[in-house]
Enzyme design. Structure first.
Site, PDB file in Angstrom:
ATOM      1  N   SER A 137     -15.375  10.077   5.662  1.00  0.00           N
ATOM      2  CA  SER A 137     -16.033   8.977   6.159  1.00  0.00           C
ATOM      3  C   SER A 137     -16.907   8.198   5.371  1.00  0.00           C
ATOM      4  O   SER A 137     -17.531   9.113   4.445  1.00  0.00           O
ATOM      5  CB  SER A 137     -16.925   9.317   7.457  1.00  0.00           C
ATOM      6  N   ASN A 181     -11.147  14.089   8.702  1.00  0.00           N
ATOM      7  CA  ASN A 181     -10.323  13.641   9.859  1.00  0.00           C
ATOM      8  C   ASN A 181      -9.033  13.895   9.728  1.00  0.00           C
ATOM      9  O   ASN A 181      -8.528  14.116   8.701  1.00  0.00           O
ATOM     10  CB  ASN A 181     -10.501  11.985   9.603  1.00  0.00           C
ATOM     11  N   ARG A 226       0.865  -1.383  -0.087  1.00  0.00           N
ATOM     12  CA  ARG A 226      -0.013  -0.074   0.010  1.00  0.00           C
ATOM     13  C   ARG A 226       0.942   1.414  -0.104  1.00  0.00           C
ATOM     14  O   ARG A 226       0.785   2.361  -0.736  1.00  0.00           O
ATOM     15  CB  ARG A 226      -0.882   0.044   1.279  1.00  0.00           C
ATOM     16  N   TYR A 227       2.113   1.411   0.674  1.00  0.00           N
ATOM     17  CA  TYR A 227       2.818   2.525   0.915  1.00  0.00           C
ATOM     18  C   TYR A 227       4.012   2.643   0.003  1.00  0.00           C
ATOM     19  O   TYR A 227       4.942   3.326   0.348  1.00  0.00           O
ATOM     20  CB  TYR A 227       3.151   2.870   2.504  1.00  0.00           C
ATOM     21  N   ARG A 260      18.609  -7.701   8.770  1.00  0.00           N
ATOM     22  CA  ARG A 260      17.992  -7.563   7.575  1.00  0.00           C
ATOM     23  C   ARG A 260      16.772  -6.810   8.038  1.00  0.00           C
ATOM     24  O   ARG A 260      16.085  -6.560   6.851  1.00  0.00           O
ATOM     25  CB  ARG A 260      17.709  -8.793   7.141  1.00  0.00           C
ATOM     26  N   THR A 274      36.799 -12.444   7.091  1.00  0.00           N
ATOM     27  CA  THR A 274      35.647 -13.174   7.440  1.00  0.00           C
ATOM     28  C   THR A 274      34.410 -12.647   7.010  1.00  0.00           C
ATOM     29  O   THR A 274      34.646 -11.538   6.616  1.00  0.00           O
ATOM     30  CB  THR A 274      35.402 -13.326   9.293  1.00  0.00           C
ATOM     31  N   SER A 275      33.303 -13.574   6.994  1.00  0.00           N
ATOM     32  CA  SER A 275      32.151 -12.800   6.376  1.00  0.00           C
ATOM     33  C   SER A 275      31.821 -11.282   6.936  1.00  0.00           C
ATOM     34  O   SER A 275      31.198 -10.476   6.484  1.00  0.00           O
ATOM     35  CB  SER A 275      31.160 -13.689   6.241  1.00  0.00           C
ATOM     36  N   HIS A 277      -3.172  18.781  32.883  1.00  0.00           N
ATOM     37  CA  HIS A 277      -3.928  17.643  33.450  1.00  0.00           C
ATOM     38  C   HIS A 277      -5.389  17.952  32.764  1.00  0.00           C
ATOM     39  O   HIS A 277      -6.373  17.610  33.425  1.00  0.00           O
ATOM     40  CB  HIS A 277      -4.215  17.867  34.890  1.00  0.00           C
TER      41      HIS A 277
END
Length: 493
Positions: free
Chosen positions: A333, A341, A53-54, A382, A160-161, A209
């Site tokens: 909507s 929205n 989708r993105y 990965r 080494t890898s 608050h």
């Protein structure tokens, strides 16, 4: 009832409910085969939304964090190592390359394509080893040039890898931060700073608050966020990307057997820093990934502050303090036509949460490895691109949302002009200054839980036994003018 069900057979209830009739093993295997059918990958069939989708919003990251991106970086490290050894006098078997040969090697890196990556993957289908397959690809390329055929076995020499992998991951992270994340962060900070300066003087009721509190300005609240975000942006930019190139357990064991006279730590340091990466001299088989934890923690802090901003803007929109410019054709909507929205801020909030959840796991897991190495980091690494992908997705959403915002001054003014109770703070402060006993208690009794009006505050101030100059100051005070230095702070952010 149980007897009737048994008599009718196992498929009866499923048939009644419109479900597939799985009549025995053959039918079950047919359904499984159908569900396992090879569906061609597209934005409709991708398992994850970043490739589905993105996809259009994060496609710029594909060249960095995809399998192709990783293979490309591995090829780059292998080729650069050959080039670097050709400049080391102690490794006589790898002669200094002329300009033409260096250009040939540069072209392997610069012209590396998706088709080349597919060749590497085809080799991996046989070798079952991703880095070894890259080594074979580079050897094949070098074999095309006669003067390089004599040094084919110096491809991946003493490596080494993880020597190849850690530098590849470092280059991916460096590119992802510098060329993608930081520019988005800068745009977000800039847009919020613009909101701050353009609305620096618009009075607004604070809420602590959830209740009315001392007034501020629209711009000052934006400035608070911009300052916090910029600080985290700078901390991310300041994270040192580290690399190692010290062999199987970090001690140059094979290197020193082959060329004991060479200063291998100096050679490795020069190679690592040639990529613009800081050299880590103390490692095991792997670079310990502490810097990756630092990097993702810094991104997470930026994201958390931005998530806080998303929620605040969402709430201000709910109060009517901000309006959103409508976009022709958009639907708010499926059943309420009037709705506009705050979807951009909601999408941003949601994707920041996903990004941070992934970043938290990578930050906690990657610095932990059993003894000199275990493989648990490999599969986790990965997923680095997912943190970037969901972050970038959130950044694009919030920028889109900010672009639609309009300050609704009449609504903001109505709220603050009806909140005379917030002047209880300056009144009791002046009373303290003038030596009035129990000023806080007197104001508390007068204002708490009541709908305080201008007339009530005026009456209270007039009956105070304080110098006329101070009384005049209180009588002239209004909620919309009781702003401290909010406008000044917002203007200079």
């Amino acid at each position: 009832a149980a007897a009737r069900h048994a008599a009718r057979g196992p498929g009866w209830l499923a048939g009644r409910r419109g479900l597939p009739l799985l009549a025995g093993p053959r039918r079950a295997s047919t359904v499984l085969a159908a569900s396992a059918e090879d569906v061609q990958l597209s934005e409709l069939t991708a398992v994850g939304p970043l490739d589905g989708r993105y996809a259009s919003k994060v496609k710029a990251l594909r060249g960095v964090f995809s399998e192709y991106g990783l293979i490309k970086k591995r090829v780059e490290v292998e080729v650069r190592w050959i080039q670097h050894m050709s400049q080391c006098r102690d490794i006589a078997e790898v002669p200094a390359f002329d300009a033409e040969t260096m250009a040939f090697l540069d072209a392997i890196v610069d012209e590396f394509s998706v088709e080349d990556a597919l060749l590497v993957k085809q080799t991996e289908a046989t070798t079952k080893h991703d880095v070894k397959s890259v080594e074979y690809f580079v050897k094949q390329k070098l074999g095309e040039r006669e003067e390089l055929r004599q040094i084919l076995e110096y491809v991946h020499f003493s490596c080494t890898s993880e020597d190849i992998n850690n530098l590849s991951h470092a280059l991916m992270l460096k590119e992802g931060v510098e060329e993608h994340v930081i520019p988005y962060m800068d745009r977000i900070v800039s847009e919020i700073k613009t909101l701050a300066t353009e609305n620096a003087a618009i009075p607004m009721l604070s809420r602590t608050h959830g209740q009315p509190a001392s007034p501020t300005t629209v711009g000052k609240e934006m400035a608070n966020v911009a300052y916090r975000l910029e600080r985290q942006r700078n901390q991310l930019a300041g994270v040192e990307v580290l690399g190692k190139f010290a062999g199987a357990v970090g001690n140059y064991n094979a290197h020193l057997v082959a060329y004991p006279q060479a200063d291998w730590e100096d050679i490795a340091r020069g190679f690592v820093t040639s990529f613009g990466i800081e050299f880590n001299p103390y490692t095991t088989q792997i670079e310990p990934h502490d810097y990756i934890a630092e990097l993702f923690n810094a991104m997470s802090r930026f994201n958390t502050i931005l998530l806080d901003f998303d929620r605040d803007i969402w709430s201000y929109i709910s109060l009517g303090y901000f309006k959103q410019r409508t976009v022709k054709g958009e639907v708010g909507s499926s059943t309420m036509p009037h709705k506009v929205n705050p979807i951009d801020f909601e999408n941003s909030e949601g994707n920041l949460g996903v990004a941070n959840a992934l970043a938290e796991h990578l930050s906690a897991k990657l610095p932990v490895s059993r003894w000199q190495r275990d493989l648990t980091d490999s599969t986790v690494l990965r997923n680095m691109g997912l943190v970037f992908g969901y972050s970038v997705l959130a950044y694009t959403s919030v920028l889109q949302g900010i672009g639609k915002l309009e300050v609704n001054e009449p609504v903001i003014a109505r709220d603050i002009d009806n909140a005379w109770e917030v002047l209880a703070e300056p009144v009791q402060t002046i009373m303290r200054k003038c030596g009035v006993e129990e000023p806080y208690e007197k104001l508390k009794e007068f204002t708490r839980g009541q709908a305080v009006t201008k007339e009530m505050m005026t009456r209270f101030a007039e009956q105070l036994d304080i110098p006329q100059e101070e009384k005049k100051k209180l009588l002239e005070l209004q909620p919309r003018t009781y702003l401290g230095n909010a406008a000044e702070q917002a203007s200079k952010v």
